[in-house]
Write a protein that holds these residues in place. Sequence first.
Motif, PDB file in Angstrom:
ATOM      1  N   THR A 104       0.870  -0.925   0.285  1.00 19.12           N
ATOM      2  CA  THR A 104       0.052   0.014  -0.282  1.00 19.12           C
ATOM      3  C   THR A 104       0.717   1.043   0.004  1.00 19.12           C
ATOM      4  O   THR A 104       0.429   2.152  -0.936  1.00 19.12           O
ATOM      5  CB  THR A 104      -0.860   0.242   1.069  1.00 19.12           C
ATOM      6  N   ALA A 105       2.014   1.076   0.723  1.00 25.94           N
ATOM      7  CA  ALA A 105       2.729   2.591   1.023  1.00 25.94           C
ATOM      8  C   ALA A 105       3.972   3.165  -0.681  1.00 25.94           C
ATOM      9  O   ALA A 105       3.722   3.730  -1.250  1.00 25.94           O
ATOM     10  CB  ALA A 105       3.934   2.206   1.763  1.00 25.94           C
ATOM     11  N   ALA A 106       4.077   2.033  -1.098  1.00 22.15           N
ATOM     12  CA  ALA A 106       4.341   1.780  -2.825  1.00 22.15           C
ATOM     13  C   ALA A 106       3.299   2.099  -3.560  1.00 22.15           C
ATOM     14  O   ALA A 106       3.636   3.203  -3.394  1.00 22.15           O
ATOM     15  CB  ALA A 106       4.627   0.202  -3.134  1.00 22.15           C
ATOM     16  N   ASP A 107       2.496   1.409  -3.443  1.00 20.74           N
ATOM     17  CA  ASP A 107       0.776   2.851  -4.446  1.00 20.74           C
ATOM     18  C   ASP A 107       0.768   3.678  -4.322  1.00 20.74           C
ATOM     19  O   ASP A 107      -0.059   4.829  -5.048  1.00 20.74           O
ATOM     20  CB  ASP A 107       0.188   1.549  -3.931  1.00 20.74           C
ATOM     21  N   LEU A 108       0.962   4.268  -2.256  1.00 14.56           N
ATOM     22  CA  LEU A 108      -0.265   5.464  -2.602  1.00 14.56           C
ATOM     23  C   LEU A 108       1.244   6.254  -3.329  1.00 14.56           C
ATOM     24  O   LEU A 108       1.176   7.323  -3.624  1.00 14.56           O
ATOM     25  CB  LEU A 108       0.261   5.263  -0.839  1.00 14.56           C
ATOM     26  N   ALA A 109       2.477   6.032  -3.047  1.00 10.16           N
ATOM     27  CA  ALA A 109       4.146   6.547  -3.796  1.00 10.16           C
ATOM     28  C   ALA A 109       3.708   7.446  -4.813  1.00 10.16           C
ATOM     29  O   ALA A 109       4.261   8.008  -5.116  1.00 10.16           O
ATOM     30  CB  ALA A 109       5.212   5.895  -3.659  1.00 10.16           C
ATOM     31  N   ALA A 110       3.312   6.127  -5.707  1.00 13.52           N
ATOM     32  CA  ALA A 110       2.947   6.391  -7.366  1.00 13.52           C
ATOM     33  C   ALA A 110       1.623   7.038  -6.722  1.00 13.52           C
ATOM     34  O   ALA A 110       1.797   7.657  -7.780  1.00 13.52           O
ATOM     35  CB  ALA A 110       2.765   4.734  -7.742  1.00 13.52           C
ATOM     36  N   LEU A 111       0.133   7.040  -6.045  1.00 13.17           N
ATOM     37  CA  LEU A 111      -0.466   8.006  -6.112  1.00 13.17           C
ATOM     38  C   LEU A 111       0.117   9.083  -6.480  1.00 13.17           C
ATOM     39  O   LEU A 111      -0.173   9.851  -7.176  1.00 13.17           O
ATOM     40  CB  LEU A 111      -1.840   7.621  -5.472  1.00 13.17           C
ATOM     41  N   GLN A 112       1.362   9.634  -5.322  1.00 21.85           N
ATOM     42  CA  GLN A 112       1.672  11.149  -4.885  1.00 21.85           C
ATOM     43  C   GLN A 112       2.226  11.769  -6.090  1.00 21.85           C
ATOM     44  O   GLN A 112       2.380  12.731  -6.944  1.00 21.85           O
ATOM     45  CB  GLN A 112       2.800  10.741  -3.672  1.00 21.85           C
ATOM     46  N   GLU A 113       3.160  10.954  -6.990  1.00 19.94           N
ATOM     47  CA  GLU A 113       3.223  10.917  -8.088  1.00 19.94           C
ATOM     48  C   GLU A 113       2.723  11.340  -9.420  1.00 19.94           C
ATOM     49  O   GLU A 113       2.703  12.661 -10.033  1.00 19.94           O
ATOM     50  CB  GLU A 113       4.478   9.982  -8.871  1.00 19.94           C
ATOM     51  N   ARG A 114       1.694  10.510  -9.275  1.00 18.99           N
ATOM     52  CA  ARG A 114       0.540  10.907 -10.160  1.00 18.99           C
ATOM     53  C   ARG A 114      -0.407  12.399 -10.483  1.00 18.99           C
ATOM     54  O   ARG A 114      -0.231  13.075 -11.058  1.00 18.99           O
ATOM     55  CB  ARG A 114      -0.398   9.474 -10.562  1.00 18.99           C
ATOM     56  N   ALA A 115      -0.253  12.264  -8.733  1.00 17.31           N
ATOM     57  CA  ALA A 115      -1.263  13.617  -8.519  1.00 17.31           C
ATOM     58  C   ALA A 115      -0.074  14.668  -8.604  1.00 17.31           C
ATOM     59  O   ALA A 115      -0.759  16.032  -9.097  1.00 17.31           O
ATOM     60  CB  ALA A 115      -1.189  13.804  -7.313  1.00 17.31           C
ATOM     61  N   GLU A 116       1.461  15.096  -8.308  1.00 14.60           N
ATOM     62  CA  GLU A 116       1.992  15.832  -8.034  1.00 14.60           C
ATOM     63  C   GLU A 116       2.723  16.426  -9.889  1.00 14.60           C
ATOM     64  O   GLU A 116       2.756  17.484  -9.993  1.00 14.60           O
ATOM     65  CB  GLU A 116       3.130  15.782  -7.587  1.00 14.60           C
ATOM     66  N   SER A 117       2.197  15.533 -10.917  1.00 19.33           N
ATOM     67  CA  SER A 117       2.649  15.121 -11.859  1.00 19.33           C
ATOM     68  C   SER A 117       1.789  16.022 -12.792  1.00 19.33           C
ATOM     69  O   SER A 117       1.938  15.485 -14.237  1.00 19.33           O
ATOM     70  CB  SER A 117       3.363  14.291 -12.749  1.00 19.33           C
ATOM     71  N   SER A 118       0.494  15.766 -12.370  1.00 19.32           N
ATOM     72  CA  SER A 118      -0.724  16.152 -13.305  1.00 19.32           C
ATOM     73  C   SER A 118       0.080  17.888 -13.744  1.00 19.32           C
ATOM     74  O   SER A 118       0.069  18.680 -13.145  1.00 19.32           O
ATOM     75  CB  SER A 118      -1.587  16.245 -12.093  1.00 19.32           C
ATOM     76  N   PRO A 119      -0.433  18.035 -15.002  1.00 17.49           N
ATOM     77  CA  PRO A 119      -0.559  19.166 -15.635  1.00 17.49           C
ATOM     78  C   PRO A 119      -1.070  20.343 -15.068  1.00 17.49           C
ATOM     79  O   PRO A 119      -0.995  21.307 -15.196  1.00 17.49           O
ATOM     80  CB  PRO A 119      -0.871  19.070 -16.741  1.00 17.49           C
ATOM     81  N   THR A 120      -2.547  19.882 -14.285  1.00 16.85           N
ATOM     82  CA  THR A 120      -3.390  20.573 -13.317  1.00 16.85           C
ATOM     83  C   THR A 120      -3.174  21.125 -12.238  1.00 16.85           C
ATOM     84  O   THR A 120      -3.750  21.958 -11.564  1.00 16.85           O
ATOM     85  CB  THR A 120      -4.871  20.505 -13.745  1.00 16.85           C
TER      86      THR A 120
END
Length: 191
Positions: free
Chosen positions: A61-77
Amino acid sequence: MSRRQEIADAAIELLAAEGMRGLTHRAVDRVADLPEGSTSYYFRTRQALLQATVERLADHTAADLAALQERAESSPTGLMIGQDGLVEAVAWLLGEWLTTSRDRQLARYELSLEATRRPELREALLAGAARVRALITGLLAGSGVPDADLWARDLIAYGDGLLLDHLLSDPAELPDLRPKIRALLATVGEG
């Protein structure tokens, strides 16, 4: 991957397929394709095996959440509530949990029910839940949401409800979760 992690991953797979009743040291040996007695060597008791499985789920879950955070932070919006960045990231994570990580979610629900009777498992599950809540709270707070911790709890509860509902459904029928997530996030700050 260590042998302990390999065994815990096999236990997750077994819990998803057969539930708590099917989780035995011998069955884990069989699923992990290990010599008989290997699981007992590393985890002498059922409690030790369950604890290791909960901890392994928390690592995933921690690995999944790190990926979630990366996706959210790299969003153009960016990370604005009501914007597509956070919606897309949360929908992606829930979609992953309902498809490629489906076994982990089934095992988590099995262990959650077992934790109602085993306080030591409950503590480990609560610690993992606190990590999830802290990350979601941070994402919401970073977006300027007041009372981010309260909203994080609501978002997590909503996500858990969606997960359970779709885990009980046909796994081939995964709907677009974005409209539901967008609708919930649109209410943030209104209350």
